[in-house]
Design a protein around this motif. Structure first.
Motif, PDB file in Angstrom:
ATOM      1  N   ARG A  43       0.973  -1.173   0.056  1.00 34.53           N
ATOM      2  CA  ARG A  43      -0.143   0.055  -0.085  1.00 34.53           C
ATOM      3  C   ARG A  43       0.739   1.268  -0.018  1.00 34.53           C
ATOM      4  NH1 ARG A  43      -4.820  -2.654   1.179  1.00 34.53           N
ATOM      5  NH2 ARG A  43      -4.225  -4.118   2.707  1.00 34.53           N
ATOM      6  N   ASP A  44       1.935   0.968   0.279  1.00 29.29           N
ATOM      7  CA  ASP A  44       3.097   2.346   0.213  1.00 29.29           C
ATOM      8  C   ASP A  44       3.238   3.011  -1.172  1.00 29.29           C
ATOM      9  OD1 ASP A  44       3.224   1.608   2.897  1.00 29.29           O
ATOM     10  OD2 ASP A  44       5.256   1.502   2.769  1.00 29.29           O
ATOM     11  N   ALA A  45       3.521   4.150  -1.285  1.00 29.30           N
ATOM     12  CA  ALA A  45       3.933   4.671  -2.500  1.00 29.30           C
ATOM     13  C   ALA A  45       5.179   4.286  -2.952  1.00 29.30           C
ATOM     14  CB  ALA A  45       3.982   6.447  -2.582  1.00 29.30           C
ATOM     15  N   VAL A  46       5.418   3.892  -4.422  1.00 31.97           N
ATOM     16  CA  VAL A  46       6.880   3.584  -4.632  1.00 31.97           C
ATOM     17  C   VAL A  46       7.775   4.614  -4.464  1.00 31.97           C
ATOM     18  CG1 VAL A  46       6.406   1.755  -6.180  1.00 31.97           C
ATOM     19  CG2 VAL A  46       6.004   4.010  -7.035  1.00 31.97           C
ATOM     20  N   SER A  47       7.501   5.837  -4.508  1.00 25.85           N
ATOM     21  CA  SER A  47       8.568   6.850  -4.355  1.00 25.85           C
ATOM     22  C   SER A  47       9.094   6.671  -2.838  1.00 25.85           C
ATOM     23  CB  SER A  47       7.796   8.211  -4.693  1.00 25.85           C
ATOM     24  OG  SER A  47       6.997   8.408  -3.965  1.00 25.85           O
ATOM     25  N   ASN A  48       8.534   6.171  -1.880  1.00 25.36           N
ATOM     26  CA  ASN A  48       8.802   6.224  -0.622  1.00 25.36           C
ATOM     27  C   ASN A  48       9.791   4.901  -0.107  1.00 25.36           C
ATOM     28  OD1 ASN A  48       7.274   8.304   0.056  1.00 25.36           O
ATOM     29  ND2 ASN A  48       5.875   7.095   1.113  1.00 25.36           N
ATOM     30  N   LEU A  49      10.161   4.117  -1.192  1.00 24.51           N
ATOM     31  CA  LEU A  49      10.764   2.889  -1.226  1.00 24.51           C
ATOM     32  C   LEU A  49      12.431   3.349  -1.410  1.00 24.51           C
ATOM     33  CD1 LEU A  49       8.752   0.157  -2.771  1.00 24.51           C
ATOM     34  CD2 LEU A  49       8.751   1.058  -0.269  1.00 24.51           C
ATOM     35  N   SER A  50      13.267   2.528  -1.002  1.00 26.20           N
ATOM     36  CA  SER A  50      14.732   2.845  -1.325  1.00 26.20           C
ATOM     37  C   SER A  50      15.150   2.242  -3.018  1.00 26.20           C
ATOM     38  CB  SER A  50      15.632   1.838  -0.565  1.00 26.20           C
ATOM     39  OG  SER A  50      15.702   0.547  -0.633  1.00 26.20           O
ATOM     40  N   GLY A  51      16.122   2.604  -3.268  1.00 31.31           N
ATOM     41  CA  GLY A  51      16.270   2.274  -4.687  1.00 31.31           C
ATOM     42  C   GLY A  51      16.280   0.651  -4.831  1.00 31.31           C
ATOM     43  N   GLY A  52      16.724   0.012  -4.072  1.00 31.08           N
ATOM     44  CA  GLY A  52      16.942  -1.444  -4.206  1.00 31.08           C
ATOM     45  C   GLY A  52      15.455  -1.975  -4.057  1.00 31.08           C
ATOM     46  N   GLN A  53      14.546  -1.400  -3.271  1.00 30.17           N
ATOM     47  CA  GLN A  53      13.354  -1.886  -3.083  1.00 30.17           C
ATOM     48  C   GLN A  53      12.405  -1.523  -4.589  1.00 30.17           C
ATOM     49  OE1 GLN A  53      12.553   0.165   0.524  1.00 30.17           O
ATOM     50  NE2 GLN A  53      12.575  -1.828   1.714  1.00 30.17           N
ATOM     51  N   GLN A  54      12.621  -0.552  -4.990  1.00 30.88           N
ATOM     52  CA  GLN A  54      12.096   0.091  -6.186  1.00 30.88           C
ATOM     53  C   GLN A  54      12.301  -0.940  -7.558  1.00 30.88           C
ATOM     54  OE1 GLN A  54      11.865   4.117  -7.060  1.00 30.88           O
ATOM     55  NE2 GLN A  54      11.846   4.691  -5.287  1.00 30.88           N
ATOM     56  N   GLN A  55      13.634  -1.165  -7.437  1.00 27.83           N
ATOM     57  CA  GLN A  55      14.113  -2.047  -8.307  1.00 27.83           C
ATOM     58  C   GLN A  55      13.497  -3.641  -8.230  1.00 27.83           C
ATOM     59  OE1 GLN A  55      15.614  -2.775 -11.557  1.00 27.83           O
ATOM     60  NE2 GLN A  55      16.965  -1.216 -10.543  1.00 27.83           N
ATOM     61  N   ARG A  56      13.188  -3.931  -6.741  1.00 24.97           N
ATOM     62  CA  ARG A  56      12.429  -5.338  -6.719  1.00 24.97           C
ATOM     63  C   ARG A  56      10.949  -4.929  -7.224  1.00 24.97           C
ATOM     64  NH1 ARG A  56      14.652  -5.530  -0.672  1.00 24.97           N
ATOM     65  NH2 ARG A  56      12.739  -6.303  -0.293  1.00 24.97           N
ATOM     66  N   VAL A  57      10.150  -3.874  -7.056  1.00 24.50           N
ATOM     67  CA  VAL A  57       8.978  -3.635  -7.483  1.00 24.50           C
ATOM     68  C   VAL A  57       8.855  -3.968  -8.922  1.00 24.50           C
ATOM     69  CG1 VAL A  57       7.166  -1.604  -7.867  1.00 24.50           C
ATOM     70  CG2 VAL A  57       8.566  -1.921  -5.480  1.00 24.50           C
ATOM     71  N   LEU A  58      10.152  -3.532  -9.721  1.00 18.77           N
ATOM     72  CA  LEU A  58      10.138  -3.469 -11.015  1.00 18.77           C
ATOM     73  C   LEU A  58      10.303  -5.045 -11.525  1.00 18.77           C
ATOM     74  CD1 LEU A  58      12.321  -0.516 -12.252  1.00 18.77           C
ATOM     75  CD2 LEU A  58       9.991  -0.614 -12.103  1.00 18.77           C
ATOM     76  N   ILE A  59      11.072  -5.945 -10.693  1.00 22.34           N
ATOM     77  CA  ILE A  59      11.134  -7.047 -10.912  1.00 22.34           C
ATOM     78  C   ILE A  59       9.593  -7.929 -10.680  1.00 22.34           C
ATOM     79  CG2 ILE A  59      12.144  -9.495 -10.040  1.00 22.34           C
ATOM     80  CD1 ILE A  59      14.559  -7.723 -10.034  1.00 22.34           C
ATOM     81  N   ALA A  60       9.049  -7.503  -9.541  1.00 20.46           N
ATOM     82  CA  ALA A  60       7.555  -7.888  -9.243  1.00 20.46           C
ATOM     83  C   ALA A  60       6.854  -7.921 -10.439  1.00 20.46           C
ATOM     84  CB  ALA A  60       7.159  -7.493  -7.853  1.00 20.46           C
ATOM     85  N   ARG A  61       6.882  -6.653 -11.077  1.00 20.19           N
ATOM     86  CA  ARG A  61       5.986  -6.204 -12.016  1.00 20.19           C
ATOM     87  C   ARG A  61       6.039  -7.133 -13.345  1.00 20.19           C
ATOM     88  NH1 ARG A  61       6.647  -0.355 -14.749  1.00 20.19           N
ATOM     89  NH2 ARG A  61       8.629  -1.321 -15.441  1.00 20.19           N
ATOM     90  N   ALA A  62       7.357  -7.480 -13.446  1.00 16.87           N
ATOM     91  CA  ALA A  62       7.634  -8.395 -14.701  1.00 16.87           C
ATOM     92  C   ALA A  62       7.196  -9.699 -14.324  1.00 16.87           C
ATOM     93  CB  ALA A  62       9.091  -8.617 -14.948  1.00 16.87           C
TER      94      ALA A  62
END
Lengths: 273, 334
Positions: A138-157
């Motif tokens: 539920r968190d905004a992606v912009s609040n995550l760290s760079g590594g966590q955002q990279q994991r979000v992109l992997i989860a998207r794939a």
């Protein structure tokens, strides 16, 4: 059937030019289903361009790309492909929750004007759990760290449940603990039988997963074979001279600069700072 | 005339319907523009629509439909220049911006009378809307709302990450054109309410306000639509009441009310973000690249009693189980 038709992704005699300048020249590469291959090479060697050409983001000036045996121009089964672009951030101009960004990956399997089905939700949640971000959905992606955002992109794939993954520098600018989580995620993908094409400048914790390494230099394949250590990729015959030094190579037995000294200063291996 | 009688008048009810629908439609499509960092695109299209209105006035055809056609063409042109050319979106906007405004003034000048009626479109005139206009407004704004909410997952994916959307098999160019066309339509819908020069405000300000307080795209677009409707209806009502005392135009009142909402939301947004940051734990396991050690009264040197270890281009000194390297006036942990 030739090996080219059997391959999950194959490029034959592929050339790409950017603004008239050749970036890839006569690339021949076929990735067998279930393989984990690492595209390596120095900056500007064309490894990112190769991945972008393989997924159709860069037009070829010559040669042919085939995905699962189908020429790229006719290929339309995009739900089998998962792409993780090279991006510093997963955020855009408007806030978006982690769940929403990952749900975008499900579009390959959704029809127009239909709400998320139960299967869609289950796949999105599963993808979030694989990268360890289910509790932050539920968190905004912009609040995550760079590594966590990279994991979000992997989860998207992951959410589209593809068979073939293209990851463009997922470890760039990611700290070591996050790289380890990435490695665990990719290990899970590998155990599920996914084919992975990984672009990496340095493998770090991903090294044990790699089945085959391909090294590019100046837009040509200069090495294709057994996995290489990060160190070896930068040998003079592959790329530019080895200009930077590693302080320690995690996970590998390497003779350190410290001479062997008895107690009291001896420490368990791996903590030799 | 009492307020109740005033709001019962047909022209007032038409104005209220138009204000409500444009207040909902403009932020709905505006959210996707802001997401793509093209917040000023509405303004660019608005300026292009000036030419359309002027052509409609001069040729004695419907200014609304002429504006729709010219604005859609302009929006498609902006999108094409942005996508194909070397020019970036910013410059593409600027080209159309000036071309549209200059064209509109030039064309309206040809027929001397239309300059005054052009004003109605530049600054909005909710109270002169005819019954036919209201029906056009309703149809167009419902189409904009329906498409931008119904196709929200696709439009969201395209605006968030175009490359990923392309590899996911979405027709990125078609969706980009759709956003441009919907933006053009909502500009022409909103021009009667707030006017072409202020149209972008209704597309952008509610979005900017709602994203101060939201964490997800869905709540951002919903809150922006609610705020947009509140600002346009509220602005119209305020202007109506104020008109007992002075000549107050509804268009600027609507925009100022939307901005007032932003002014209220901004400090709340800063405060909540600050709180969110405070509740964040420290980033897990960061490895400092350059770690200087604490107080170090001892100066290492040859024969200082610590084990000296050559390390690439310098010498480390083994010091209680760590290695210290001289770095300027202090020692680093190696």
């Amino acid at each position: 059937m030739t090996t080219l038709d059997m391959a999950a992704v194959a490029i034959s005699n592929g050339s790409v030019a950017l603004g008239g300048r050749p970036v890839l020249r006569g690339i021949d590469l076929a990735v067998a289903p279930g393989d984990f291959i690492a595209l390596m090479g120095a900056n500007g060697s064309g490894k990112s361009t190769l991945v972008r050409a393989l997924v159709g983001l860069r037009p070829l000036v010559a040669g042919e790309v085939r995905l699962f045996g189908t020429p790229l121009e006719q290929y339309d089964d995009w739900s089998r492909i998962g792409y993780v672009p090279q991006r510093a951030t997963a955020a855009a101009g408007v806030p978006a929750s982690v769940w929403e960004v990952v749900a975008a990956g499900r579009l390959t399997r959704r029809r127009l004007l239909r709400p998320l089905s139960r299967a869609d939700r289950a796949a999105i949640l599963d993808a979030l759990e694989v990268v360890g971000l289910a509790d932050r959905r539920r968190d905004a992606v912009s609040n995550l760290s760079g590594g966590q955002q990279q994991r979000v992109l992997i989860a998207r794939a992951l959410a589209g449940e593809p068979e073939l993954f293209f990851l463009d520098e997922p470890t760039a600018g990611v700290d070591l603990p996050n790289q380890q989580v990435l490695a665990d995620t990719l290990a899970q993908l590998k155990s599920r039988g996914a084919t992975v094409v990984l672009v990496a400048h340095e493998l770090g914790p991903l090294a044990p997963l790699v089945d085959r390494a391909v090294v590019l230099r100046d837009g040509r394949v200069v090495y294709d074979g057994a996995p290489l250590r990060d160190h070896e990729v930068h040998q003079p015959w592959f790329a530019e001279p080895h200009t930077h030094h590693h302080h320690h190579d995690a996970g590998t037995k390497q003779t350190d600069h410290v001479p062997h000294v008895g107690s009291p200063i001896d420490r368990p291996r791996g903590q030799n700072r | 005339m009492s307020p109740a009688e005033l709001f019962a008048l047909p022209f007032m009810q038409r104005a209220l319907i138009a204000a409500l629908l444009t207040g909902l439609a403009a932020p709905a499509i505006g959210t996707f523009l802001v997401q793509r960092r093209l917040a000023l695109m509405g303004d660019g299209i608005g300026h292009v629509a000036v030419t359309g209105v002027a052509i409609g006035l001069v040729t004695n055809t419907s200014p609304t439909w002429a504006a729709v056609v010219v604005a859609v063409l302009g929006a498609v042109l902006i999108e094409t220049i942005r996508e194909r050319g070397q020019t970036n979106g910013d410059v593409a906007l600027a080209l159309l911006f000036y071309g549209g405004l200059a064209g509109g003034i030039l064309v309206s000048g040809i027929d001397g009378q239309s300059a005054a009626s052009l004003n109605r479109y530049l600054f909005g005139s909710l109270t002169t809307i005819s019954a036919g206009d209201v029906i056009v407004t309703m149809v167009l704004s419902i189409a904009v709302i329906g498409l931008s909410v119904g196709l929200a997952p696709q439009l969201f994916a395209v605006a968030q990450d175009q490359e990923f959307a392309r590899v996911a098999g979405l027709q990125v160019r078609a969706y980009n054109l759709l956003v441009a066309v919907l933006a053009a339509v909502s500009v022409t819908v909103a021009m009667r309410t707030v006017g072409l020069l202020l149209v972008s405000a209704l597309m952008v300000v509610p979005v900017a306000t709602s994203q101060q307080l939201t964490r997800s795209f869905r709540t951002t677009i919903a809150a922006a639509m609610v705020l947009g409707a509140f600002a346009s209806v509220g602005g119209l009502v305020l202007a109506t009441f104020a008109s007992y005392k002075a000549n107050v135009a509804p268009g600027p009142t609507i925009v100022l009310l939307a901005l007032a909402c932003y002014v209220v939301a901004w400090p709340i947004g800063i405060w909540t973000r600050r709180r969110a940051r405070l509740s964040e734990p420290f980033a897990e396991g960061q490895i400092p690249v350059h770690e200087a050690c604490d107080e170090h009264p001892h100066a290492h040197g040859p024969g200082c009693g610590h084990l000296a270890v050559p390390h690439d281009d310098h010498v480390d000194y083994v010091h209680d189980g760590h290695r210290h390297a001289e770095h300027g006036a202090h020692y680093d942990e190696h």
